[in-house]
Design an enzyme around this catalytic site. Structure first.
Site, PDB file in Angstrom:
ATOM      1  N   LYS A  82      60.416  11.400  71.895  1.00  0.00           N
ATOM      2  CA  LYS A  82      61.163  11.976  70.845  1.00  0.00           C
ATOM      3  C   LYS A  82      62.698  11.536  70.913  1.00  0.00           C
ATOM      4  O   LYS A  82      63.431  11.239  69.847  1.00  0.00           O
ATOM      5  CB  LYS A  82      61.103  13.535  70.993  1.00  0.00           C
ATOM      6  CG  LYS A  82      59.973  13.984  70.442  1.00  0.00           C
ATOM      7  CD  LYS A  82      59.937  15.626  70.848  1.00  0.00           C
ATOM      8  CE  LYS A  82      58.831  16.133  70.212  1.00  0.00           C
ATOM      9  NZ  LYS A  82      58.795  17.506  70.389  1.00  0.00           N
ATOM     10  N   ASP A 133      60.844  20.511  64.651  1.00  0.00           N
ATOM     11  CA  ASP A 133      60.710  21.553  65.736  1.00  0.00           C
ATOM     12  C   ASP A 133      61.399  22.981  65.509  1.00  0.00           C
ATOM     13  O   ASP A 133      60.893  23.988  65.821  1.00  0.00           O
ATOM     14  CB  ASP A 133      60.941  21.005  67.198  1.00  0.00           C
ATOM     15  CG  ASP A 133      59.924  19.808  67.678  1.00  0.00           C
ATOM     16  OD1 ASP A 133      58.650  20.014  67.179  1.00  0.00           O
ATOM     17  OD2 ASP A 133      60.086  19.221  68.583  1.00  0.00           O
TER      18      ASP A 133
HETATM   19  N1  NAP Z   1      54.867  24.436  69.941  1.00  0.00           N
HETATM   20  C1  NAP Z   1      55.080  23.392  69.857  1.00  0.00           C
HETATM   21  O1  NAP Z   1      55.260  23.077  68.443  1.00  0.00           O
HETATM   22  C2  NAP Z   1      55.766  22.431  70.671  1.00  0.00           C
HETATM   23  C3  NAP Z   1      56.803  21.661  70.227  1.00  0.00           C
HETATM   24  C4  NAP Z   1      57.536  20.759  71.387  1.00  0.00           C
HETATM   25  C5  NAP Z   1      57.285  21.000  72.646  1.00  0.00           C
HETATM   26  N2  NAP Z   1      56.163  21.859  72.970  1.00  0.00           N
HETATM   27  C6  NAP Z   1      55.895  22.089  74.461  1.00  0.00           C
HETATM   28  O2  NAP Z   1      57.009  22.273  75.244  1.00  0.00           O
HETATM   29  C7  NAP Z   1      56.565  21.834  76.500  1.00  0.00           C
HETATM   30  C8  NAP Z   1      58.017  20.871  76.857  1.00  0.00           C
HETATM   31  O3  NAP Z   1      58.163  19.620  76.118  1.00  0.00           O
HETATM   32  P1  NAP Z   1      59.220  18.678  75.919  1.00  0.00           P
HETATM   33  O4  NAP Z   1      59.073  17.777  74.978  1.00  0.00           O
HETATM   34  O5  NAP Z   1      60.399  19.510  75.792  1.00  0.00           O
HETATM   35  O6  NAP Z   1      59.002  18.147  77.396  1.00  0.00           O
HETATM   36  P2  NAP Z   1      60.202  17.328  78.215  1.00  0.00           P
HETATM   37  O7  NAP Z   1      61.329  16.865  77.506  1.00  0.00           O
HETATM   38  O8  NAP Z   1      59.393  16.707  79.343  1.00  0.00           O
HETATM   39  O9  NAP Z   1      60.839  18.547  79.168  1.00  0.00           O
HETATM   40  C9  NAP Z   1      60.219  19.197  79.996  1.00  0.00           C
HETATM   41  C10 NAP Z   1      60.867  20.311  80.614  1.00  0.00           C
HETATM   42  O10 NAP Z   1      60.091  20.829  81.640  1.00  0.00           O
HETATM   43  C11 NAP Z   1      60.843  20.875  82.926  1.00  0.00           C
HETATM   44  N3  NAP Z   1      59.968  20.976  83.923  1.00  0.00           N
HETATM   45  C12 NAP Z   1      59.032  20.069  84.164  1.00  0.00           C
HETATM   46  N4  NAP Z   1      58.378  20.564  85.329  1.00  0.00           N
HETATM   47  C13 NAP Z   1      58.987  21.409  86.183  1.00  0.00           C
HETATM   48  C14 NAP Z   1      58.897  22.158  87.148  1.00  0.00           C
HETATM   49  N5  NAP Z   1      57.968  21.866  87.961  1.00  0.00           N
HETATM   50  N6  NAP Z   1      59.522  23.218  87.289  1.00  0.00           N
HETATM   51  C15 NAP Z   1      60.469  23.699  86.348  1.00  0.00           C
HETATM   52  N7  NAP Z   1      60.723  22.940  85.237  1.00  0.00           N
HETATM   53  C16 NAP Z   1      59.838  21.779  85.070  1.00  0.00           C
HETATM   54  C17 NAP Z   1      61.748  19.823  82.927  1.00  0.00           C
HETATM   55  O11 NAP Z   1      62.855  20.015  83.656  1.00  0.00           O
HETATM   56  P3  NAP Z   1      63.570  18.790  84.324  1.00  0.00           P
HETATM   57  O12 NAP Z   1      64.746  18.548  83.457  1.00  0.00           O
HETATM   58  O13 NAP Z   1      64.445  19.485  86.040  1.00  0.00           O
HETATM   59  O14 NAP Z   1      62.417  17.907  84.625  1.00  0.00           O
HETATM   60  C18 NAP Z   1      62.357  19.982  81.331  1.00  0.00           C
HETATM   61  O15 NAP Z   1      63.254  20.795  81.286  1.00  0.00           O
HETATM   62  C19 NAP Z   1      55.502  21.154  76.411  1.00  0.00           C
HETATM   63  O16 NAP Z   1      54.572  21.925  76.941  1.00  0.00           O
HETATM   64  C20 NAP Z   1      55.188  20.648  75.165  1.00  0.00           C
HETATM   65  O17 NAP Z   1      53.687  20.697  74.746  1.00  0.00           O
HETATM   66  C21 NAP Z   1      55.534  22.745  72.094  1.00  0.00           C
END
Ligand code: NAP
Length: 263
Positions: free
Chosen positions: A54, A91
């Site tokens: 993204k 989003d």
């Molecule tokens: N419903 C929907 O339409 C929708 C839309 C978008 C996303 N989502 C969901 O939202 C989630 C995140 O997506 P994203 O695009 O934001 O991903 P991303 O950019 O990869 O961000 C992941 C986040 O999770 C944190 N994280 C990962 N492992 C962790 C751990 N062990 N302990 C604590 N924090 C941890 C990361 O922290 P760090 O910065 O410390 O790595 C970061 O803040 C996914 O599950 C995705 O499927 C859903």
């Protein structure tokens, strides 16, 4: 591969009598540019983007709208008839529509909001909450620097808090949103005690696989209102269809039930 987007769009293709298909494409990091440039010659109207593309896409498309620019991430690309690529972010729309569908009278300025996570999803959600008038957004991320960078980008009302202080961050909060990937199928649950969350708080998770994450289950067992992320996925598809096909599809109970049955 967990995405229910192909099912969502197949439903709308059938409903609107369009001969189209929505294909999940696994693009390796570093190959997004050529993949996006192939959309138009291959006859695609556009695409959605997910982890990890993204933010990188911002530099690869020809034009971005104000929403994507402010968020710093693109969730939806439109391949224009002349081949130019336009990027936007749906989003935030999906997140807000999901919230308002569940709680039409939700007051975004009712109290502090706690957002867990500072990734691509969090950027859209923090921006959406600020746009809707949230006065205090406590942003808690495992990597503090990432939360600080987001807070610096958006300014007040966003405040970055240390991961070690996450339990206290819930004091007096009206809304808690998990945007981390913790709690998703195959991942560990989000490590967060809800003990300090007030009884009137709403707990939302943007994850929808599973529909009830360990966080939502813990909140429900405490008697708190909960909201899963499926509605966010469904609603973000609507402006995408408007941009790709000029059609405004609906999120109906039947569509929701069809997808819920697979989760
Ligand atoms: N419903 C929907 O339409 C929708 C839309 C978008 C996303 N989502 C969901 O939202 C989630 C995140 O997506 P994203 O695009 O934001 O991903 P991303 O950019 O990869 O961000 C992941 C986040 O999770 C944190 N994280 C990962 N492992 C962790 C751990 N062990 N302990 C604590 N924090 C941890 C990361 O922290 P760090 O910065 O410390 O790595 C970061 O803040 C996914 O599950 C995705 O499927 C859903």
């Amino acid at each position: 591969m967990h995405s229910r987007s192909p099912m969502l769009h197949a439903y709308w293709f059938a409903e609107h009598g369009l001969a189209g298909a929505y294909a999940p494409l696994a693009i390796e990091p570093g190959k997004l540019g050529p993949a996006l440039r192939a959309l138009h010659p291959l006859g695609f109207a556009g695409c959605n983007l997910t982890i990890p593309h993204k933010q990188e896409a911002m530099a690869l498309v020809d034009e971005v709208d104000e929403t994507a620019r402010r968020i710093g991430a693109i969730s939806c690309v439109v391949a224009r008839p002349d081949g130019a690529l336009f990027g936007t972010n749906n989003d935030c729309y999906g997140f807000i529509e999901n919230l308002l569908e569940a709680e039409p009278r939700l007051a975004f300025d009712a109290g502090p909001v706690v957002v867990m996570g500072a990734g691509g999803g969090a950027r859209a959600i923090v921006w959406a909450l600020a746009q809707r008038g949230a006065r205090e957004i406590r942003l808690v991320n495992r990597t503090l620097a990432r939360a600080q960078a987001l807070a610096a980008d958006f300014g007040a009302p966003v405040r970055a808090l240390d991961w070690a202080d996450r339990a206290q961050a819930l004091d007096g909060a009206a809304l808690l949103v998990n945007t981390t990937s913790q709690g998703m199928v195959g991942m560990a649950p989000l490590d967060l005690s809800l003990a300090r969350l007030p009884a009137h708080a709403l707990v939302a998770d943007i994850i929808y696989t599973p529909l009830e994450t360990p966080l939502l289950r813990a909140a429900r067992l405490r008697g708190l209102r909960t909201l899963n992320g499926l509605g966010m996925l469904l609603h973000q598809g609507r402006p995408a269809w408007k941009a790709w096909f000029g059609i405004e599809p609906k999120v109906t109970p039947e569509l929701r039930a069809r997808i819920e049955a697979t989760l």
